[in-house]
Design a protein around this motif. Structure first.
Motif, PDB file in Angstrom:
ATOM      1  N   MET A   1       0.368   8.047   1.718  1.00 32.53           N
ATOM      2  CA  MET A   1      -0.379   6.900   1.217  1.00 32.53           C
ATOM      3  C   MET A   1      -1.218   6.259   2.317  1.00 32.53           C
ATOM      4  SD  MET A   1       2.206   5.014  -1.512  1.00 32.53           S
ATOM      5  CE  MET A   1       1.119   3.620  -1.703  1.00 32.53           C
ATOM      6  N   LYS A   2      -0.702   6.326   3.540  1.00 31.50           N
ATOM      7  CA  LYS A   2      -1.474   5.768   4.659  1.00 31.50           C
ATOM      8  C   LYS A   2      -2.806   6.489   4.814  1.00 31.50           C
ATOM      9  CE  LYS A   2       2.474   4.158   7.386  1.00 31.50           C
ATOM     10  NZ  LYS A   2       3.226   4.313   8.671  1.00 31.50           N
ATOM     11  N   ASP A   3      -2.797   7.815   4.661  1.00 25.84           N
ATOM     12  CA  ASP A   3      -4.034   8.588   4.782  1.00 25.84           C
ATOM     13  C   ASP A   3      -5.010   8.231   3.665  1.00 25.84           C
ATOM     14  OD1 ASP A   3      -3.041   9.858   7.020  1.00 25.84           O
ATOM     15  OD2 ASP A   3      -2.284  11.584   5.897  1.00 25.84           O
ATOM     16  N   VAL A   4      -4.486   8.059   2.443  1.00 25.57           N
ATOM     17  CA  VAL A   4      -5.339   7.667   1.323  1.00 25.57           C
ATOM     18  C   VAL A   4      -5.952   6.300   1.571  1.00 25.57           C
ATOM     19  CG1 VAL A   4      -5.370   7.065  -1.136  1.00 25.57           C
ATOM     20  CG2 VAL A   4      -4.106   9.075  -0.356  1.00 25.57           C
ATOM     21  N   ALA A   5      -5.128   5.350   2.040  1.00 25.65           N
ATOM     22  CA  ALA A   5      -5.609   3.997   2.312  1.00 25.65           C
ATOM     23  C   ALA A   5      -6.695   4.003   3.375  1.00 25.65           C
ATOM     24  CB  ALA A   5      -4.446   3.106   2.728  1.00 25.65           C
ATOM     25  N   ALA A   6      -6.478   4.790   4.446  1.00 23.53           N
ATOM     26  CA  ALA A   6      -7.465   4.856   5.527  1.00 23.53           C
ATOM     27  C   ALA A   6      -8.777   5.459   5.041  1.00 23.53           C
ATOM     28  CB  ALA A   6      -6.900   5.662   6.695  1.00 23.53           C
ATOM     29  N   ARG A   7      -8.701   6.520   4.248  1.00 14.23           N
ATOM     30  CA  ARG A   7      -9.920   7.183   3.780  1.00 14.23           C
ATOM     31  C   ARG A   7     -10.703   6.288   2.818  1.00 14.23           C
ATOM     32  NH1 ARG A   7     -11.316  12.781   3.574  1.00 14.23           N
ATOM     33  NH2 ARG A   7     -12.989  13.182   2.056  1.00 14.23           N
ATOM     34  N   ALA A   8      -9.972   5.530   1.967  1.00  7.99           N
ATOM     35  CA  ALA A   8     -10.630   4.661   0.990  1.00  7.99           C
ATOM     36  C   ALA A   8     -11.021   3.314   1.571  1.00  7.99           C
ATOM     37  CB  ALA A   8      -9.727   4.466  -0.227  1.00  7.99           C
ATOM     38  N   GLY A   9     -10.496   3.001   2.763  1.00  4.74           N
ATOM     39  CA  GLY A   9     -10.807   1.714   3.387  1.00  4.74           C
ATOM     40  C   GLY A   9     -10.132   0.546   2.710  1.00  4.74           C
ATOM     41  N   VAL A  10      -8.889   0.762   2.246  1.00 10.43           N
ATOM     42  CA  VAL A  10      -8.135  -0.299   1.570  1.00 10.43           C
ATOM     43  C   VAL A  10      -6.730  -0.366   2.160  1.00 10.43           C
ATOM     44  CG1 VAL A  10      -9.430  -0.009  -0.573  1.00 10.43           C
ATOM     45  CG2 VAL A  10      -7.314   1.278  -0.239  1.00 10.43           C
ATOM     46  N   GLY A  11      -5.959  -1.344   1.722  1.00 11.50           N
ATOM     47  CA  GLY A  11      -4.593  -1.488   2.180  1.00 11.50           C
ATOM     48  C   GLY A  11      -3.628  -0.632   1.377  1.00 11.50           C
ATOM     49  N   LEU A  12      -2.403  -0.488   1.891  1.00 13.64           N
ATOM     50  CA  LEU A  12      -1.384   0.311   1.211  1.00 13.64           C
ATOM     51  C   LEU A  12      -1.055  -0.257  -0.167  1.00 13.64           C
ATOM     52  CD1 LEU A  12       1.101   1.110   4.117  1.00 13.64           C
ATOM     53  CD2 LEU A  12      -0.281   2.756   2.842  1.00 13.64           C
ATOM     54  N   LYS A  13      -1.034  -1.586  -0.280  1.00 12.91           N
ATOM     55  CA  LYS A  13      -0.701  -2.210  -1.558  1.00 12.91           C
ATOM     56  C   LYS A  13      -1.725  -1.846  -2.627  1.00 12.91           C
ATOM     57  CE  LYS A  13       1.478  -4.828  -4.457  1.00 12.91           C
ATOM     58  NZ  LYS A  13       2.743  -4.321  -5.039  1.00 12.91           N
ATOM     59  N   THR A  14      -2.993  -1.762  -2.241  1.00 14.33           N
ATOM     60  CA  THR A  14      -4.032  -1.395  -3.205  1.00 14.33           C
ATOM     61  C   THR A  14      -3.835   0.033  -3.694  1.00 14.33           C
ATOM     62  OG1 THR A  14      -5.599  -2.913  -2.181  1.00 14.33           O
ATOM     63  CG2 THR A  14      -6.517  -1.164  -3.563  1.00 14.33           C
ATOM     64  N   VAL A  15      -3.513   0.937  -2.785  1.00 17.28           N
ATOM     65  CA  VAL A  15      -3.237   2.320  -3.176  1.00 17.28           C
ATOM     66  C   VAL A  15      -2.064   2.357  -4.147  1.00 17.28           C
ATOM     67  CG1 VAL A  15      -2.567   4.617  -2.387  1.00 17.28           C
ATOM     68  CG2 VAL A  15      -4.152   3.256  -1.025  1.00 17.28           C
ATOM     69  N   SER A  16      -1.010   1.590  -3.844  1.00 17.04           N
ATOM     70  CA  SER A  16       0.168   1.551  -4.703  1.00 17.04           C
ATOM     71  C   SER A  16      -0.189   1.065  -6.105  1.00 17.04           C
ATOM     72  CB  SER A  16       1.236   0.644  -4.090  1.00 17.04           C
ATOM     73  OG  SER A  16       2.348   0.519  -4.957  1.00 17.04           O
ATOM     74  N   ARG A  17      -1.054   0.041  -6.176  1.00 15.67           N
ATOM     75  CA  ARG A  17      -1.453  -0.487  -7.484  1.00 15.67           C
ATOM     76  C   ARG A  17      -2.203   0.570  -8.297  1.00 15.67           C
ATOM     77  NH1 ARG A  17      -3.495  -6.368  -5.267  1.00 15.67           N
ATOM     78  NH2 ARG A  17      -1.522  -7.479  -5.542  1.00 15.67           N
ATOM     79  N   VAL A  18      -3.100   1.297  -7.640  1.00 12.76           N
ATOM     80  CA  VAL A  18      -3.860   2.325  -8.347  1.00 12.76           C
ATOM     81  C   VAL A  18      -2.934   3.440  -8.822  1.00 12.76           C
ATOM     82  CG1 VAL A  18      -5.636   4.101  -8.122  1.00 12.76           C
ATOM     83  CG2 VAL A  18      -6.011   1.830  -7.141  1.00 12.76           C
ATOM     84  N   VAL A  19      -2.045   3.898  -7.958  1.00 16.78           N
ATOM     85  CA  VAL A  19      -1.148   4.999  -8.292  1.00 16.78           C
ATOM     86  C   VAL A  19      -0.216   4.630  -9.436  1.00 16.78           C
ATOM     87  CG1 VAL A  19       0.790   6.375  -7.426  1.00 16.78           C
ATOM     88  CG2 VAL A  19      -1.252   6.079  -6.013  1.00 16.78           C
ATOM     89  N   ASN A  20       0.233   3.377  -9.465  1.00 16.29           N
ATOM     90  CA  ASN A  20       1.202   2.950 -10.470  1.00 16.29           C
ATOM     91  C   ASN A  20       0.558   2.290 -11.683  1.00 16.29           C
ATOM     92  OD1 ASN A  20       3.754   3.702  -9.169  1.00 16.29           O
ATOM     93  ND2 ASN A  20       3.144   2.216  -7.611  1.00 16.29           N
ATOM     94  N   GLY A  21      -0.800   2.293 -11.730  1.00 14.13           N
ATOM     95  CA  GLY A  21      -1.497   1.735 -12.889  1.00 14.13           C
ATOM     96  C   GLY A  21      -1.355   0.245 -13.027  1.00 14.13           C
ATOM     97  N   GLU A  22      -1.213  -0.472 -11.912  1.00 11.76           N
ATOM     98  CA  GLU A  22      -1.042  -1.926 -11.946  1.00 11.76           C
ATOM     99  C   GLU A  22      -2.401  -2.619 -11.924  1.00 11.76           C
ATOM    100  OE1 GLU A  22       1.441  -2.808  -8.635  1.00 11.76           O
ATOM    101  OE2 GLU A  22       3.173  -1.702  -9.409  1.00 11.76           O
ATOM    102  N   PRO A  23      -2.482  -3.842 -12.473  1.00 10.23           N
ATOM    103  CA  PRO A  23      -3.759  -4.564 -12.491  1.00 10.23           C
ATOM    104  C   PRO A  23      -4.114  -5.126 -11.114  1.00 10.23           C
ATOM    105  CG  PRO A  23      -2.025  -5.936 -13.419  1.00 10.23           C
ATOM    106  CD  PRO A  23      -1.399  -4.581 -13.159  1.00 10.23           C
ATOM    107  N   GLY A  24      -5.306  -5.731 -11.035  1.00 12.59           N
ATOM    108  CA  GLY A  24      -5.706  -6.416  -9.805  1.00 12.59           C
ATOM    109  C   GLY A  24      -6.576  -5.603  -8.876  1.00 12.59           C
ATOM    110  N   VAL A  25      -7.124  -4.476  -9.360  1.00 11.76           N
ATOM    111  CA  VAL A  25      -7.984  -3.623  -8.533  1.00 11.76           C
ATOM    112  C   VAL A  25      -9.340  -3.506  -9.220  1.00 11.76           C
ATOM    113  CG1 VAL A  25      -8.260  -1.365  -7.440  1.00 11.76           C
ATOM    114  CG2 VAL A  25      -5.972  -2.327  -7.755  1.00 11.76           C
ATOM    115  N   THR A  26     -10.429  -3.729  -8.476  1.00 11.67           N
ATOM    116  CA  THR A  26     -11.760  -3.622  -9.068  1.00 11.67           C
ATOM    117  C   THR A  26     -12.078  -2.159  -9.379  1.00 11.67           C
ATOM    118  OG1 THR A  26     -12.907  -3.318  -6.958  1.00 11.67           O
ATOM    119  CG2 THR A  26     -12.521  -5.591  -7.693  1.00 11.67           C
ATOM    120  N   PRO A  27     -12.965  -1.906 -10.361  1.00 13.35           N
ATOM    121  CA  PRO A  27     -13.324  -0.523 -10.694  1.00 13.35           C
ATOM    122  C   PRO A  27     -13.863   0.269  -9.503  1.00 13.35           C
ATOM    123  CG  PRO A  27     -14.080  -2.008 -12.417  1.00 13.35           C
ATOM    124  CD  PRO A  27     -13.577  -2.878 -11.299  1.00 13.35           C
ATOM    125  N   ASP A  28     -14.653  -0.368  -8.664  1.00 18.70           N
ATOM    126  CA  ASP A  28     -15.212   0.347  -7.515  1.00 18.70           C
ATOM    127  C   ASP A  28     -14.118   0.744  -6.535  1.00 18.70           C
ATOM    128  OD1 ASP A  28     -17.575   1.232  -5.870  1.00 18.70           O
ATOM    129  OD2 ASP A  28     -16.698  -0.242  -4.478  1.00 18.70           O
TER     130      ASP A  28
END
Length: 328
Positions: free
Chosen positions: A1-28
Protein backbone atom coordinates in the motif's frame (compact mmCIF):
# COMPACT_ATOMS: atom_id res chain seq x y z
CA UNK A 1 0.00 0.00 0.00
CA UNK A 2 2.92 2.32 0.65
CA UNK A 3 4.04 1.93 -2.98
CA UNK A 4 0.52 2.65 -4.23
CA UNK A 5 0.26 5.74 -2.00
CA UNK A 6 3.64 7.04 -3.19
CA UNK A 7 2.83 6.52 -6.87
CA UNK A 8 -0.60 8.18 -6.55
CA UNK A 9 0.71 10.99 -4.36
CA UNK A 10 -1.75 10.33 -1.53
CA UNK A 11 -1.68 9.06 2.04
CA UNK A 12 -2.12 5.46 3.18
CA UNK A 13 -5.58 6.23 4.57
CA UNK A 14 -6.76 7.40 1.15
CA UNK A 15 -5.55 4.18 -0.47
CA UNK A 16 -7.35 2.20 2.24
CA UNK A 17 -10.59 4.10 1.58
CA UNK A 18 -10.41 3.39 -2.15
CA UNK A 19 -9.58 -0.29 -1.67
CA UNK A 20 -12.38 -0.81 0.85
CA UNK A 21 -14.97 1.26 -1.05
CA UNK A 22 -15.29 3.86 1.71
CA UNK A 23 -16.57 7.41 1.09
CA UNK A 24 -14.57 10.63 1.34
CA UNK A 25 -12.38 10.35 -1.78
CA UNK A 26 -12.76 12.65 -4.80
CA UNK A 27 -13.24 11.02 -8.23
CA UNK A 28 -9.89 12.33 -9.46
CA UNK A 29 -8.04 10.97 -6.43
CA UNK A 30 -9.80 7.63 -6.73
CA UNK A 31 -8.79 7.45 -10.41
CA UNK A 32 -5.11 8.08 -9.55
CA UNK A 33 -5.16 5.45 -6.81
CA UNK A 34 -6.78 2.85 -9.08
CA UNK A 35 -4.29 3.58 -11.85
CA UNK A 36 -1.45 3.06 -9.35
CA UNK A 37 -3.05 -0.21 -8.16
CA UNK A 38 -3.27 -1.46 -11.74
CA UNK A 39 0.29 -0.41 -12.59
CA UNK A 40 1.80 -2.04 -9.49
CA UNK A 41 -0.43 -5.17 -9.50
CA UNK A 42 -1.51 -4.47 -5.92
CA UNK A 43 -3.89 -6.97 -4.27
CA UNK A 44 -5.70 -6.39 -0.99
CA UNK A 45 -4.49 -8.60 1.86
CA UNK A 46 -7.76 -10.16 2.96
CA UNK A 47 -6.09 -12.16 5.73
CA UNK A 48 -4.85 -8.99 7.37
CA UNK A 49 -8.25 -7.38 6.86
CA UNK A 50 -9.96 -10.31 8.59
CA UNK A 51 -7.62 -10.05 11.57
CA UNK A 52 -8.17 -6.30 11.79
CA UNK A 53 -11.96 -6.23 11.42
CA UNK A 54 -12.84 -9.65 12.83
CA UNK A 55 -14.94 -10.47 9.75
CA UNK A 56 -14.30 -12.88 6.90
CA UNK A 57 -16.26 -11.05 4.17
CA UNK A 58 -18.24 -14.23 3.46
CA UNK A 59 -21.80 -15.36 4.08
CA UNK A 60 -23.52 -18.72 3.78
CA UNK A 61 -26.78 -19.66 2.07
CA UNK A 62 -28.58 -22.87 3.01
CA UNK A 63 -31.15 -23.81 0.36
CA UNK A 64 -33.71 -26.58 0.19
CA UNK A 65 -32.83 -27.84 -3.30
CA UNK A 66 -30.34 -26.27 -5.70
CA UNK A 67 -32.16 -27.91 -8.62
CA UNK A 68 -35.51 -26.24 -7.84
CA UNK A 69 -35.99 -23.30 -10.26
CA UNK A 70 -37.66 -21.29 -7.49
CA UNK A 71 -34.33 -20.98 -5.70
CA UNK A 72 -32.24 -19.87 -8.69
CA UNK A 73 -33.34 -16.21 -8.67
CA UNK A 74 -33.29 -16.19 -4.85
CA UNK A 75 -29.70 -17.43 -4.74
CA UNK A 76 -28.60 -15.00 -7.44
CA UNK A 77 -30.18 -12.06 -5.57
CA UNK A 78 -28.38 -12.99 -2.33
CA UNK A 79 -25.11 -13.26 -4.26
CA UNK A 80 -25.60 -9.84 -5.87
CA UNK A 81 -26.15 -8.18 -2.51
CA UNK A 82 -23.16 -9.99 -1.02
CA UNK A 83 -20.99 -8.92 -3.93
CA UNK A 84 -22.09 -5.29 -3.51
CA UNK A 85 -20.81 -5.53 0.07
CA UNK A 86 -17.53 -7.11 -1.01
CA UNK A 87 -18.47 -10.50 0.40
CA UNK A 88 -18.24 -14.03 -0.98
CA UNK A 89 -21.32 -16.30 -1.00
CA UNK A 90 -21.01 -19.98 -0.11
CA UNK A 91 -24.14 -22.07 -0.59
CA UNK A 92 -25.32 -25.61 -0.14
CA UNK A 93 -28.49 -27.71 -0.19
CA UNK A 94 -30.24 -29.35 2.75
CA UNK A 95 -32.30 -31.60 0.42
CA UNK A 96 -35.25 -30.95 2.77
CA UNK A 97 -33.46 -32.94 5.51
CA UNK A 98 -33.37 -31.21 8.95
CA UNK A 99 -30.23 -33.08 10.00
CA UNK A 100 -28.43 -32.13 6.80
CA UNK A 101 -29.55 -28.53 7.26
CA UNK A 102 -28.04 -28.45 10.75
CA UNK A 103 -24.83 -30.10 9.59
CA UNK A 104 -24.44 -27.64 6.70
CA UNK A 105 -25.30 -24.53 8.74
CA UNK A 106 -22.85 -25.44 11.52
CA UNK A 107 -20.14 -26.29 8.98
CA UNK A 108 -20.51 -22.82 7.48
CA UNK A 109 -20.35 -21.27 10.95
CA UNK A 110 -17.20 -23.28 11.71
CA UNK A 111 -15.65 -21.70 8.62
CA UNK A 112 -16.34 -18.32 10.19
CA UNK A 113 -18.86 -16.90 7.76
CA UNK A 114 -20.13 -13.53 8.98
CA UNK A 115 -23.76 -14.45 8.47
CA UNK A 116 -26.23 -17.02 7.19
CA UNK A 117 -29.36 -16.89 5.04
CA UNK A 118 -31.31 -20.07 5.75
CA UNK A 119 -34.30 -21.68 4.05
CA UNK A 120 -35.13 -24.05 6.89
CA UNK A 121 -35.88 -27.73 6.49
CA UNK A 122 -36.37 -28.38 10.20
CA UNK A 123 -38.59 -26.86 12.88
CA UNK A 124 -36.09 -26.52 15.74
CA UNK A 125 -33.24 -24.04 15.29
CA UNK A 126 -32.05 -23.74 18.86
CA UNK A 127 -28.77 -25.28 17.68
CA UNK A 128 -27.99 -21.86 16.13
CA UNK A 129 -28.48 -19.91 19.37
CA UNK A 130 -24.77 -20.19 20.36
CA UNK A 131 -23.74 -18.99 16.90
CA UNK A 132 -26.03 -15.97 17.15
CA UNK A 133 -24.62 -15.22 20.60
CA UNK A 134 -21.13 -15.44 19.10
CA UNK A 135 -22.05 -12.69 16.64
CA UNK A 136 -23.11 -14.51 13.47
CA UNK A 137 -26.08 -12.75 11.84
CA UNK A 138 -28.83 -15.09 10.61
CA UNK A 139 -31.90 -14.40 8.47
CA UNK A 140 -34.48 -17.06 7.62
CA UNK A 141 -36.24 -16.83 4.28
CA UNK A 142 -39.32 -18.51 2.75
CA UNK A 143 -40.09 -20.21 6.08
CA UNK A 144 -39.70 -19.04 9.69
CA UNK A 145 -37.21 -20.32 12.21
CA UNK A 146 -38.35 -22.88 14.75
CA UNK A 147 -38.16 -22.26 18.51
CA UNK A 148 -35.90 -19.19 18.29
CA UNK A 149 -36.57 -15.51 17.52
CA UNK A 150 -34.82 -14.54 14.30
CA UNK A 151 -35.20 -12.22 11.34
CA UNK A 152 -37.52 -13.76 8.75
CA UNK A 153 -38.57 -12.87 5.21
CA UNK A 154 -41.66 -14.65 3.86
CA UNK A 155 -44.13 -14.57 1.00
CA UNK A 156 -47.81 -14.13 1.84
CA UNK A 157 -48.59 -17.82 1.44
CA UNK A 158 -51.93 -17.58 3.21
CA UNK A 159 -53.14 -14.59 1.22
CA UNK A 160 -51.91 -15.96 -2.09
CA UNK A 161 -53.67 -19.29 -1.56
CA UNK A 162 -56.87 -17.60 -0.45
CA UNK A 163 -56.81 -15.44 -3.60
CA UNK A 164 -56.23 -18.50 -5.81
CA UNK A 165 -59.20 -20.40 -4.44
CA UNK A 166 -61.40 -17.29 -4.42
CA UNK A 167 -60.53 -16.88 -8.10
CA UNK A 168 -61.78 -20.39 -8.85
CA UNK A 169 -64.94 -19.79 -6.81
CA UNK A 170 -65.57 -16.56 -8.74
CA UNK A 171 -65.54 -18.61 -11.95
CA UNK A 172 -68.30 -20.89 -10.72
CA UNK A 173 -66.45 -23.72 -8.97
CA UNK A 174 -67.83 -25.18 -5.74
CA UNK A 175 -65.88 -28.44 -5.51
CA UNK A 176 -62.18 -27.52 -5.44
CA UNK A 177 -59.35 -29.91 -4.63
CA UNK A 178 -56.06 -28.96 -2.97
CA UNK A 179 -52.88 -30.99 -3.50
CA UNK A 180 -50.04 -29.69 -1.35
CA UNK A 181 -46.59 -30.39 0.04
CA UNK A 182 -45.64 -32.16 3.29
CA UNK A 183 -47.75 -30.94 6.24
CA UNK A 184 -44.68 -30.26 8.38
CA UNK A 185 -43.59 -27.51 5.95
CA UNK A 186 -44.71 -24.01 6.92
CA UNK A 187 -45.59 -22.94 3.36
CA UNK A 188 -47.78 -26.02 2.87
CA UNK A 189 -49.79 -25.42 6.03
CA UNK A 190 -50.20 -21.70 5.29
CA UNK A 191 -51.47 -22.45 1.78
CA UNK A 192 -53.88 -25.04 3.18
CA UNK A 193 -55.11 -22.42 5.65
CA UNK A 194 -55.69 -19.99 2.78
CA UNK A 195 -57.64 -22.68 0.88
CA UNK A 196 -59.92 -23.30 3.86
CA UNK A 197 -60.38 -19.56 4.46
CA UNK A 198 -61.56 -18.95 0.89
CA UNK A 199 -63.95 -21.89 0.97
CA UNK A 200 -65.37 -20.80 4.34
CA UNK A 201 -65.77 -17.19 3.19
CA UNK A 202 -67.88 -18.46 0.28
CA UNK A 203 -69.94 -20.72 2.57
CA UNK A 204 -68.67 -23.84 0.84
CA UNK A 205 -68.08 -27.17 2.62
CA UNK A 206 -64.80 -29.04 2.19
CA UNK A 207 -64.93 -32.78 1.68
CA UNK A 208 -61.84 -34.36 3.32
CA UNK A 209 -61.31 -36.27 0.07
CA UNK A 210 -60.62 -32.95 -1.67
CA UNK A 211 -57.43 -32.28 0.35
CA UNK A 212 -54.15 -34.16 0.05
CA UNK A 213 -50.82 -33.17 1.61
CA UNK A 214 -47.66 -35.20 1.09
CA UNK A 215 -44.46 -35.45 -0.88
CA UNK A 216 -44.17 -33.81 -4.29
CA UNK A 217 -43.19 -37.12 -5.85
CA UNK A 218 -45.06 -37.26 -9.20
CA UNK A 219 -46.58 -40.68 -8.48
CA UNK A 220 -48.04 -39.48 -5.18
CA UNK A 221 -49.39 -36.27 -6.70
CA UNK A 222 -50.85 -38.11 -9.70
CA UNK A 223 -52.67 -40.59 -7.48
CA UNK A 224 -54.07 -37.81 -5.29
CA UNK A 225 -55.26 -35.72 -8.24
CA UNK A 226 -56.85 -38.67 -10.03
CA UNK A 227 -58.70 -39.69 -6.86
CA UNK A 228 -60.14 -36.18 -6.48
CA UNK A 229 -61.22 -36.10 -10.13
CA UNK A 230 -63.23 -39.34 -9.91
CA UNK A 231 -66.31 -40.52 -8.08
CA UNK A 232 -69.69 -38.90 -7.31
CA UNK A 233 -68.13 -35.91 -5.49
CA UNK A 234 -65.37 -35.30 -8.03
CA UNK A 235 -63.84 -31.83 -7.98
CA UNK A 236 -64.21 -29.48 -10.94
CA UNK A 237 -61.04 -27.53 -10.19
CA UNK A 238 -57.62 -28.10 -8.65
CA UNK A 239 -55.41 -25.81 -6.62
CA UNK A 240 -51.79 -27.06 -6.72
CA UNK A 241 -49.64 -26.18 -3.72
CA UNK A 242 -46.30 -25.52 -5.46
CA UNK A 243 -44.65 -25.59 -8.89
CA UNK A 244 -43.69 -29.27 -8.74
CA UNK A 245 -47.25 -30.27 -7.89
CA UNK A 246 -48.56 -28.03 -10.66
CA UNK A 247 -46.38 -29.64 -13.33
CA UNK A 248 -47.69 -33.09 -12.42
CA UNK A 249 -51.26 -31.77 -12.32
CA UNK A 250 -50.85 -30.39 -15.85
CA UNK A 251 -49.82 -33.86 -17.03
CA UNK A 252 -52.79 -35.47 -15.29
CA UNK A 253 -55.28 -33.00 -16.78
CA UNK A 254 -53.79 -33.33 -20.27
CA UNK A 255 -54.98 -36.94 -20.35
CA UNK A 256 -58.58 -36.21 -19.37
CA UNK A 257 -61.42 -35.80 -21.89
CA UNK A 258 -63.03 -32.70 -20.35
CA UNK A 259 -61.54 -29.42 -19.10
CA UNK A 260 -60.68 -29.03 -15.41
CA UNK A 261 -59.72 -25.64 -13.99
CA UNK A 262 -56.28 -25.32 -12.42
CA UNK A 263 -54.44 -22.69 -10.40
CA UNK A 264 -50.90 -23.33 -9.18
CA UNK A 265 -48.89 -21.70 -6.44
CA UNK A 266 -45.50 -20.57 -7.91
CA UNK A 267 -44.91 -19.70 -11.51
CA UNK A 268 -42.87 -22.05 -13.68
CA UNK A 269 -41.12 -21.96 -17.03
CA UNK A 270 -43.37 -22.27 -20.12
CA UNK A 271 -46.56 -21.96 -18.04
CA UNK A 272 -47.71 -19.18 -20.38
CA UNK A 273 -47.11 -21.28 -23.52
CA UNK A 274 -49.40 -24.18 -22.62
CA UNK A 275 -52.96 -24.27 -23.93
CA UNK A 276 -54.60 -22.93 -21.94
CA UNK A 277 -51.86 -21.05 -20.14
CA UNK A 278 -51.58 -21.98 -16.46
CA UNK A 279 -52.98 -19.46 -14.00
CA UNK A 280 -50.60 -19.11 -11.05
CA UNK A 281 -49.98 -17.30 -7.80
CA UNK A 282 -46.49 -15.90 -8.36
CA UNK A 283 -43.94 -15.24 -5.67
CA UNK A 284 -41.00 -12.90 -6.30
CA UNK A 285 -38.18 -15.23 -5.25
CA UNK A 286 -35.53 -12.67 -6.29
CA UNK A 287 -37.13 -10.08 -4.02
CA UNK A 288 -37.21 -12.63 -1.19
CA UNK A 289 -33.47 -13.18 -1.57
CA UNK A 290 -32.64 -9.50 -1.98
CA UNK A 291 -34.71 -8.49 1.06
CA UNK A 292 -33.19 -11.23 3.22
CA UNK A 293 -29.63 -10.35 2.20
CA UNK A 294 -30.20 -6.62 2.75
CA UNK A 295 -31.52 -7.36 6.23
CA UNK A 296 -28.53 -9.62 6.92
CA UNK A 297 -26.00 -6.93 5.98
CA UNK A 298 -27.86 -4.29 7.99
CA UNK A 299 -27.44 -6.54 11.01
CA UNK A 300 -23.75 -7.02 10.18
CA UNK A 301 -23.39 -3.24 9.97
CA UNK A 302 -24.70 -2.92 13.51
CA UNK A 303 -28.47 -2.51 13.18
CA UNK A 304 -30.09 -3.57 16.42
CA UNK A 305 -33.65 -4.09 17.60
CA UNK A 306 -36.05 -7.00 17.86
CA UNK A 307 -36.20 -9.77 15.29
CA UNK A 308 -38.03 -8.59 12.18
CA UNK A 309 -40.68 -10.45 10.20
CA UNK A 310 -41.14 -9.19 6.63
CA UNK A 311 -44.04 -10.56 4.54
CA UNK A 312 -43.93 -9.89 0.80
CA UNK A 313 -47.09 -9.91 -1.35
CA UNK A 314 -47.88 -12.49 -4.03
CA UNK A 315 -49.54 -11.86 -7.40
CA UNK A 316 -52.25 -13.83 -9.19
CA UNK A 317 -51.52 -14.17 -12.93
CA UNK A 318 -54.59 -15.25 -14.92
CA UNK A 319 -53.66 -17.13 -18.09
CA UNK A 320 -56.69 -19.28 -18.85
CA UNK A 321 -56.57 -22.50 -16.84
CA UNK A 322 -58.01 -20.90 -13.72
CA UNK A 323 -60.80 -19.25 -15.68
CA UNK A 324 -62.30 -22.44 -17.14
CA UNK A 325 -65.92 -22.84 -15.95
CA UNK A 326 -67.22 -26.03 -14.34
CA UNK A 327 -68.88 -28.49 -16.72
CA UNK A 328 -72.47 -27.58 -17.56
Amino acid sequence: MKDVAARAGVGLKTVSRVVNGEPGVTPDTERRVREAITALGFRRNDSARILRKGRTASIGLVLEDLADPFYGPLSRAVEEVARAHGALLINGSSAEDPEREQELALALCARRVDGLVVIPAGDDHRYLAPEITAGIAIVFVDRPAGRIDADTVLSDNFGGARDAVAHLIAHGHRRIGFVGDLPRIHTATERLRGYHAAMAAAGLPVDPAWVSLGSTDPARVRAAAEAMLSGPSAVTALFAGNNRVTVTAVRVLAGRPGPVALVGFDDFELADLLSPGVTVVAQDSALLGHTAADLLFRRLDGAGGEARRVVLPTRLIARGSGELPPPG
